[in-house]
Write an enzyme that holds these catalytic residues in place. Structure first.
Site, PDB file in Angstrom:
ATOM      1  N   SER A 150      53.075  43.486  36.065  1.00 52.88           N
ATOM      2  CA  SER A 150      52.177  42.416  36.484  1.00 52.88           C
ATOM      3  C   SER A 150      50.785  43.005  36.701  1.00 52.88           C
ATOM      4  O   SER A 150      50.274  43.742  35.870  1.00 52.88           O
ATOM      5  CB  SER A 150      52.724  41.736  37.742  1.00 52.88           C
ATOM      6  OG  SER A 150      51.878  40.683  38.146  1.00 52.88           O
ATOM      7  N   TYR A 198      44.084  34.348  34.185  1.00 49.55           N
ATOM      8  CA  TYR A 198      44.854  35.595  34.179  1.00 49.55           C
ATOM      9  C   TYR A 198      45.768  35.671  35.399  1.00 49.55           C
ATOM     10  O   TYR A 198      46.951  36.013  35.292  1.00 49.55           O
ATOM     11  CB  TYR A 198      43.894  36.778  34.150  1.00 49.55           C
ATOM     12  CG  TYR A 198      44.575  38.133  34.108  1.00 49.55           C
ATOM     13  CD1 TYR A 198      45.264  38.550  32.971  1.00 49.55           C
ATOM     14  CD2 TYR A 198      44.520  39.004  35.194  1.00 49.55           C
ATOM     15  CE1 TYR A 198      45.884  39.793  32.921  1.00 49.55           C
ATOM     16  CE2 TYR A 198      45.126  40.249  35.151  1.00 49.55           C
ATOM     17  CZ  TYR A 198      45.802  40.629  34.013  1.00 49.55           C
ATOM     18  OH  TYR A 198      46.415  41.860  33.967  1.00 49.55           O
ATOM     19  N   LYS A 209      49.910  35.923  35.732  1.00 54.78           N
ATOM     20  CA  LYS A 209      50.574  37.040  36.420  1.00 54.78           C
ATOM     21  C   LYS A 209      51.333  36.576  37.660  1.00 54.78           C
ATOM     22  O   LYS A 209      52.378  37.142  37.996  1.00 54.78           O
ATOM     23  CB  LYS A 209      49.547  38.114  36.788  1.00 54.78           C
ATOM     24  CG  LYS A 209      48.961  38.841  35.570  1.00 54.78           C
ATOM     25  CD  LYS A 209      50.038  39.595  34.796  1.00 54.78           C
ATOM     26  CE  LYS A 209      49.461  40.444  33.686  1.00 54.78           C
ATOM     27  NZ  LYS A 209      50.508  41.222  32.970  1.00 54.78           N
TER      28      LYS A 209
END
Length: 323
Positions: free
Chosen positions: A167, A181, A185
């Site tokens: 991650s 983003y 994650k």
């Protein structure tokens, strides 16, 4: 007497607390076992491959660029004299990923490492870039795990196996300019927490690795287009070399840790965001095993829960919205 009892009570409870939180030791060996690493042609993935090969693992790499894969294979051959299997595939294409996994053979340790990042404020970012990050980082992870899981469950040895998702600290805390983003994650955490419950009966341990900024070719390109405020915020956690992250990640994988931070800030974030993430204590292992046995007994008897009135089932082929 009552006052003395009140004073001593916390100390008397310490052994119970220690039993509850003390980690249950797990050792996931990698020597002579098969590690399959996505995004393995450069950066953290390649550093992990070097470390695993040097410890006697059989390594397979998957990435999009065949040329980079061939260069990675040659570098590992030179450093550890180990042969490496390579597969050129896009993780967004499930059928291609499934074929690569099938050709590679049963996997003992799966490292889901692929990732793309385009930093920008959401208002300014095109939806094509948002979809690209979600498709590669999140849906690509689903594709890889779904393709590998049946063969992982069919492995012939009784040794523990691992699924590790790489991650980011942006998957622990949201950061300006990382809207899409971070979403991709953060999604990995929900995937990992639920998946651990599904595979615990098969002696498969899920690890979630949270590296900070890492010196990779991708990071250099990313830094050129980062908003200034993003550079300041993300830079406060410092950066690490890919090999440093690989060492932390591999140590965490081999110890069966669910949360694998890579630096001091990562440890602090792990504590602050622990929530109800899986804990590998003796007590939790006992509870998990008891629950799995009960579920297996129920399955063996052919029992199944009746859906509640008005509830949708998978056979309805409809989407269920919660909340």
């Amino acid at each position: 007497m009552v006052l003395l009892s009140l004073i001593l009570l916390p100390f008397l409870l310490l052994p119970l607390l220690y039993f509850i939180v003390r980690p249950c030791p797990v050792n996931i060996p990698i020597k002579n076992r098969h590690l399959f690493i996505t995004g393995g042609s450069s950066g953290i993935g390649l550093a992990l491959a070097h470390r695993a090969a040097s410890q006697g693992a059989r390594v397979s790499l998957l990435a999009r660029s065949l040329q980079k894969l061939e260069e990675a294979r040659e570098s590992i051959r030179l450093s550890s004299r180990s042969d490496v299997s390579i597969f050129a595939a896009d993780v967004r294409d499930y059928d291609v990923v499934q074929k690569a996994v099938s050709d590679a053979g049963p996997i003992d340790v799966l490292v889901v490492n692929q990732g793309v990042f385009v930093p920008q404020e959401l208002e300014k970012q095109g939806l094509d870039e948002v979809n690209f990050m979600l498709d590669v980082n999140l849906m690509g992870s689903f594709n890889v795990i779904k393709a590998a899981l049946p063969l992982m469950k069919q492995r012939t040895d009784c040794l523990p196996a691992s699924i590790a998702l790489i991650s980011s600290q942006a998957g622990q805390v949201g950061i300006y300019g990382y809207t899409a983003y971070s979403a991709s994650k953060f999604g990995l955490r929900g995937l990992a927490e639920a998946l651990q419950q599904e595979v615990v009966a098969d002696n498969i341990h899920v690890s979630l690795v949270f590296p900070p900024d890492t010196d990779t070719p991708g990071f250099e390109r990313e830094n050129e287009v980062r908003p200034e405020l993003t550079k300041i915020l993300a830079g406060s956690s410092g950066s690490m070399k890919a090999d440093e992250v690989a060492k932390k990640a591999l140590d965490g994988i081999q110890s069966g840790s669910f949360i694998v931070p890579c630096n001091f800030e990562g440890h602090m974030l792990a504590i602050a965001t622990a929530g109800l993430s899986p804990q590998r204590s003796f007590l939790m292992v006992a509870i998990e095993r008891s629950a799995v046995k009960s579920a297996n007994r129920g399955s063996a008897k052919g029992t199944s829960a009746e859906p509640m009135e008005g509830a949708h089932t998978l056979s309805d082929k409809t989407h269920v919205t919660l909340g």
